[in-house]
Every structure is written in structure tokens, then in C-alpha cells.
Design a protein around this motif. Structure first.
Motif, PDB file in Angstrom:
ATOM      1  N   THR A   1       3.303   4.220   1.537  1.00 55.86           N
ATOM      2  CA  THR A   1       1.859   4.110   2.090  1.00 55.86           C
ATOM      3  C   THR A   1       0.906   3.643   1.307  1.00 55.86           C
ATOM      4  OG1 THR A   1       1.614   6.388   1.653  1.00 55.86           O
ATOM      5  CG2 THR A   1       2.615   5.879   3.853  1.00 55.86           C
ATOM      6  N   LYS A   2       0.952   3.697  -0.101  1.00 49.19           N
ATOM      7  CA  LYS A   2       0.102   3.321  -1.147  1.00 49.19           C
ATOM      8  C   LYS A   2      -0.190   1.831  -1.089  1.00 49.19           C
ATOM      9  CE  LYS A   2       0.106   6.171  -5.144  1.00 49.19           C
ATOM     10  NZ  LYS A   2       0.741   6.454  -6.500  1.00 49.19           N
TER      11      LYS A   2
ATOM     12  N   GLN B   1      -0.179  -0.691   0.951  1.00 52.84           N
ATOM     13  CA  GLN B   1      -1.555  -1.507   1.895  1.00 52.84           C
ATOM     14  C   GLN B   1      -2.978  -1.131   0.854  1.00 52.84           C
ATOM     15  OE1 GLN B   1      -1.371  -2.699   4.847  1.00 52.84           O
ATOM     16  NE2 GLN B   1      -3.461  -3.371   5.104  1.00 52.84           N
TER      17      GLN B   1
ATOM     18  N   LEU C   1       8.268   7.937   0.484  1.00 49.70           N
ATOM     19  CA  LEU C   1       7.206   7.565   1.721  1.00 49.70           C
ATOM     20  C   LEU C   1       5.861   7.317   1.082  1.00 49.70           C
ATOM     21  CD1 LEU C   1       6.691   6.808   4.608  1.00 49.70           C
ATOM     22  CD2 LEU C   1       6.369   9.283   5.268  1.00 49.70           C
ATOM     23  N   GLU C   2       5.428   8.325   0.373  1.00 50.50           N
ATOM     24  CA  GLU C   2       4.165   8.298  -0.306  1.00 50.50           C
ATOM     25  C   GLU C   2       3.926   6.987  -0.905  1.00 50.50           C
ATOM     26  OE1 GLU C   2       1.500  10.539  -4.052  1.00 50.50           O
ATOM     27  OE2 GLU C   2       3.467  11.256  -3.447  1.00 50.50           O
TER      28      GLU C   2
END
Length: 152
Positions: free
Chosen positions: A126-127, A129, A122-123
Motif C-alpha cells: 500500500t506504500k 502508490q 500488505l503494508e
């Protein structure tokens, strides 16, 4: 005068190199289009890309490529709309350097960048964008990428 010749040569080289890139994918197993459904990446296929992307030489090369394209656009008067192939290529390079274990495909239409494929966690998702928006000329980012599920 010599500087102008070198600049013209470099600009020509970059234009030809970018024109030769029709797919902006981070690995050979990444989807062939941003409309294709994401598949779980195979560790054996992402490891070489990860190793390559994490090397100092490759990171410097990716940064230099992005800087060269930015300089070319500045020399050419920084047109209001950038070439979609350039944007896709620059975003792909940025993602490749910062999310080396992902299987991502990037496309751009009218400066709206679409990223699809898979990432490991998930990290990383999220990076995407933030990293894509760091590229000059990107208006917005559509993320179709997903976190890969572990295969049994």
C-alpha cells in the motif's frame, strides 16, 4: 562564474549517470521487466539490499540523488514532461529507501509509472502508490507488485 561551471559539471555527471541506468530495479533478483511475473524473493538476496537501504549513508545518498535531479530540472526550466528514465530511477530510489525488503522493478512511459515485483507484506504494497506519487512529474502509478507468499 565558478558556480556555473560547477553546476554544469554536476548536471553533466547526473545526465551520464542516469543514462547509464537502463534497469530500475531494487535488487538483482527483481523482475527484469514490469511485464514479468513476480517471484517470491529469497531472503538471502533481499537482506543485503535491506541493510544497505537502511543505512544512514545510503538514505542520504538516495535523497541527495532525488534532490539533484529535481534541481537539474528546475535549472533547465522544469520542462512539462520529464524524462521517463529519470522518473523510473527516482521512483526506484524512493522505493528502495522505504521498502528495502522488496524485489521491485520500475518503468515509466509518458510519466505513467509501473511498479512490479514482490513485497513482504500488505503494508509495503500500500506504500508504493504514495511513495511513487511523491516524485515530481509522476502522473499516475500502475501497481503490478504482489505480496510474496512464504515458501515451505
Amino acid at each position: 562564474m565558478n558556480r556555473k561551471v560547477v553546476s554544469s559539471f554536476l548536471i553533466g555527471f547526473v545526465v551520464v549517470a542516469v543514462g547509464a541506468c537502463t534497469e530500475a530495479r531494487t535488487t538483482s533478483d527483481a523482475p527484469t521487466s514490469t511485464d514479468q511475473k513476480a517471484q517470491t524473493p529469497i531472503a538471502q538476496s533481499t537482506e543485503p539490499a535491506k541493510t544497505d537501504a537502511q543505512s544512514d549513508t545510503r538514505a542520504k545518498q538516495l535523497d541527495a540523488d532525488i534532490r539533484a535531479k529535481e534541481q537539474r530540472n528546475n535549472v533547465m526550466g522544469n520542462p512539462p514532461s520529464r524524462n521517463d528514465n529519470d522518473l523510473a530511477s527516482e521512483v526506484r530510489s524512493k522505493l528502495e529507501a522505504n521498502i528495502p525488503s522488496g524485489n521491485l522493478t520500475v518503468s515509466s512511459k509518458d510519466a505513467v509509472v509501473t511498479v512490479s515485483g514482490t513485497v513482504s507484506n500488505l503494508e509495503q504494497l500500500t506504500k508504493i502508490q504514495k511513495l511513487a506519487m511523491e516524485i515530481k512529474g509522476v502522473k499516475s502509478v500502475t501497481i503490478k507488485a504482489v505480496v510474496a507468499t512464504k515458501s515451505n
